[in-house]
Design an enzyme around this catalytic site. Structure first.
Site, PDB file in Angstrom:
ATOM      1  N   PRO A   5       0.818  -1.224   0.000  1.00 44.08           N
ATOM      2  CA  PRO A   5       0.000   0.000   0.000  1.00 44.08           C
ATOM      3  C   PRO A   5       0.850   1.272   0.000  1.00 44.08           C
ATOM      4  O   PRO A   5       0.335   2.360  -0.241  1.00 44.08           O
ATOM      5  CB  PRO A   5      -0.834  -0.111   1.285  1.00 44.08           C
ATOM      6  CG  PRO A   5      -0.265  -1.222   2.077  1.00 44.08           C
ATOM      7  CD  PRO A   5       0.623  -2.036   1.203  1.00 44.08           C
ATOM      8  N   GLU A   8       2.576  -6.890   8.555  1.00 39.38           N
ATOM      9  CA  GLU A   8       2.811  -5.447   8.642  1.00 39.38           C
ATOM     10  C   GLU A   8       3.673  -4.960   7.491  1.00 39.38           C
ATOM     11  O   GLU A   8       3.811  -3.766   7.277  1.00 39.38           O
ATOM     12  CB  GLU A   8       3.483  -5.096   9.977  1.00 39.38           C
ATOM     13  CG  GLU A   8       2.574  -5.249  11.171  1.00 39.38           C
ATOM     14  CD  GLU A   8       1.232  -4.554  10.987  1.00 39.38           C
ATOM     15  OE1 GLU A   8       1.236  -3.328  10.799  1.00 39.38           O
ATOM     16  OE2 GLU A   8       0.198  -5.236  11.015  1.00 39.38           O
ATOM     17  N   ASP A  49     -10.416   0.685 -24.524  1.00 36.57           N
ATOM     18  CA  ASP A  49     -10.623   0.493 -23.084  1.00 36.57           C
ATOM     19  C   ASP A  49     -10.736   1.834 -22.374  1.00 36.57           C
ATOM     20  O   ASP A  49     -10.182   2.832 -22.825  1.00 36.57           O
ATOM     21  CB  ASP A  49      -9.412  -0.217 -22.463  1.00 36.57           C
ATOM     22  CG  ASP A  49      -9.442  -1.715 -22.698  1.00 36.57           C
ATOM     23  OD1 ASP A  49     -10.462  -2.210 -23.177  1.00 36.57           O
ATOM     24  OD2 ASP A  49      -8.421  -2.352 -22.396  1.00 36.57           O
ATOM     25  N   ARG A  73      -3.053  -8.517 -20.823  1.00 35.03           N
ATOM     26  CA  ARG A  73      -3.996  -8.208 -21.910  1.00 35.03           C
ATOM     27  C   ARG A  73      -3.448  -7.161 -22.878  1.00 35.03           C
ATOM     28  O   ARG A  73      -3.951  -7.003 -23.984  1.00 35.03           O
ATOM     29  CB  ARG A  73      -5.380  -7.822 -21.371  1.00 35.03           C
ATOM     30  CG  ARG A  73      -5.421  -6.582 -20.543  1.00 35.03           C
ATOM     31  CD  ARG A  73      -6.709  -6.521 -19.745  1.00 35.03           C
ATOM     32  NE  ARG A  73      -7.890  -6.540 -20.617  1.00 35.03           N
ATOM     33  CZ  ARG A  73      -8.259  -5.547 -21.391  1.00 35.03           C
ATOM     34  NH1 ARG A  73      -7.541  -4.434 -21.440  1.00 35.03           N
ATOM     35  NH2 ARG A  73      -9.331  -5.633 -22.142  1.00 35.03           N
TER      36      ARG A  73
END
Ligand code: ADE
Length: 244
Positions: free
Chosen positions: A100, A128, A181, A166
Site C-alpha cells: 500500500p 505489517e 478500453d 492483456r
C-alpha cells in the site's frame, strides 16, 4: 525450436494456493496457451533457510504484527534472476513489490510494463510489511493498486498480471479492443448494448441501430464524456482547464 514467451511472470507468495485457477480463464489462459506469457506461482517458504521454514518475524523496535524476513526473498530472487544486485539484473527484468506504500498503479503503468518488461518478479507482501532491505536492494518498482489496505499483495499481483498480460502483443483477439478500453483515451469507456433491441421496456439508443458509423462514433464519444464527468471528473481536469 519453440519461440520463448514474450513475457515471464513469477509471483512470490507465502500462499501459493491462493492463486488456484485464477490464471486459467479468458484472455490470460489464451495468452498462456499461445506462449505469449508464462506465469509461475512460487512459494517463498521453499526458500526459507531455517529448520522451521520461517518467513516472518517480530519487528525490531517493537510494535504490532510480524514482518516478512529478507533471507527467503533474497534467495528466491537470486534463484530467478541470478543476482541480488538490482543493477546486475538481466535486461528487461523488474522486481515489483506489491504494497500500500507503493506508486499508484494506472493503465499507463500497465502499458509501460507490457512494453518494457520481459521478466517480472512480483513479491506479495503480508502482515505489517516486508523487511525494508528487500525494497532497498531488490525492488525496482513498489506498486499499490489503490488507497486501501488489503490483507496481502496477492490480489494486487492478480490485478497487475491481468492488466499487463492483456496489453501484450496478440493477447487480445481484436487489435482495437485495448485502444477503446477505459483510460486509454483519457476517458472512461462508453456504454455498450447487445440484443434484444428492447428489454423490459427499455430500448437500445436508435443511433446504434442505424448503421451510420460517423454518428455512432460521435454518440460514443459524447456518452464516454458524460460518464467520465459523472463518475470520474478528476480525469477531465486537464482537458477542461480546471485547476486543482
Ligand atoms: N498490499 C496491501 N494493500 C495493498 C495495496 N493497496 N496495493 C498493493 N498491495 C497491497
Amino acid at each position: 525450436m519453440l519461440a520463448a514467451p514474450v513475457m515471464r511472470i513469477d509471483v512470490l507468495t507465502i500462499f501459493p494456493e491462493f492463486f488456484g485457477q485464477v490464471f486459467d480463464f479468458g484472455i490470460i489462459r489464451r495468452a498462456r496457451k499461445a506462449d505469449i506469457v508464462q506465469i509461475n506461482v512460487i512459494d517463498i517458504r521453499d526458500f526459507a533457510v531455517d529448520k522451521h521454514k520461517m518467513t516472518d518475524d517480530r519487528p525490531f523496535g517493537g510494535g504490532d504484527g510480524m514482518v516478512m524476513k529478507p533471507e527467503p526473498i533474497f534467495a528466491a530472487v537470486e534463484h530467478l534472476l541470478g543476482t541480488t544486485e538490482r543493477e546486475k539484473y538481466p535486461a528487461g527484468s523488474r522486481v515489483i513489490l506489491l504494497s500500500p506504500q507503493g506508486e499508484q498503479f494506472r493503465q499507463e503503468t500497465a502499458k509501460r510494463f507490457a512494453e518494457d518488461a520481459e521478466h517480472i518478479v512480483m513479491i506479495c507482501g503480508r502482515y505489517e510489511g516486508v523487511d525494508e532491505r528487500v525494497n532497498e536492494t531488490l525492488v525496482t518498482d513498489e506498486i499499490s493498486i489503490g488507497d486501501y489496505v488489503l490483507s496481502g499483495g496477492e490480489p494486487a499481483a492478480i490485478v497487475l498480471t491481468d492488466a499487463v498480460v492483456r496489453l501484450l502483443p496478440d493477447a487480445l483477439g481484436s487489435e482495437t479492443s485495448a485502444e477503446n478500453d477505459s483510460f486509454s483515451s483519457g476517458l472512461l469507456d462508453c456504454p455498450h448494448y447487445t440484443r434484444p433491441a428492447e428489454f423490459m421496456g427499455r430500448r437500445v439508443p436508435d443511433v446504434l441501430l442505424n448503421g451510420n458509423h460517423a454518428e455512432i462514433e460521435k454518440w460514443r464519444h459524447e456518452k464516454a464524456l458524460e460518464k467520465t464527468k459523472r463518475n470520474r471528473p478528476d480525469l477531465l481536469k486537464g482537458e477542461t482547464g480546471e485547476s486543482g
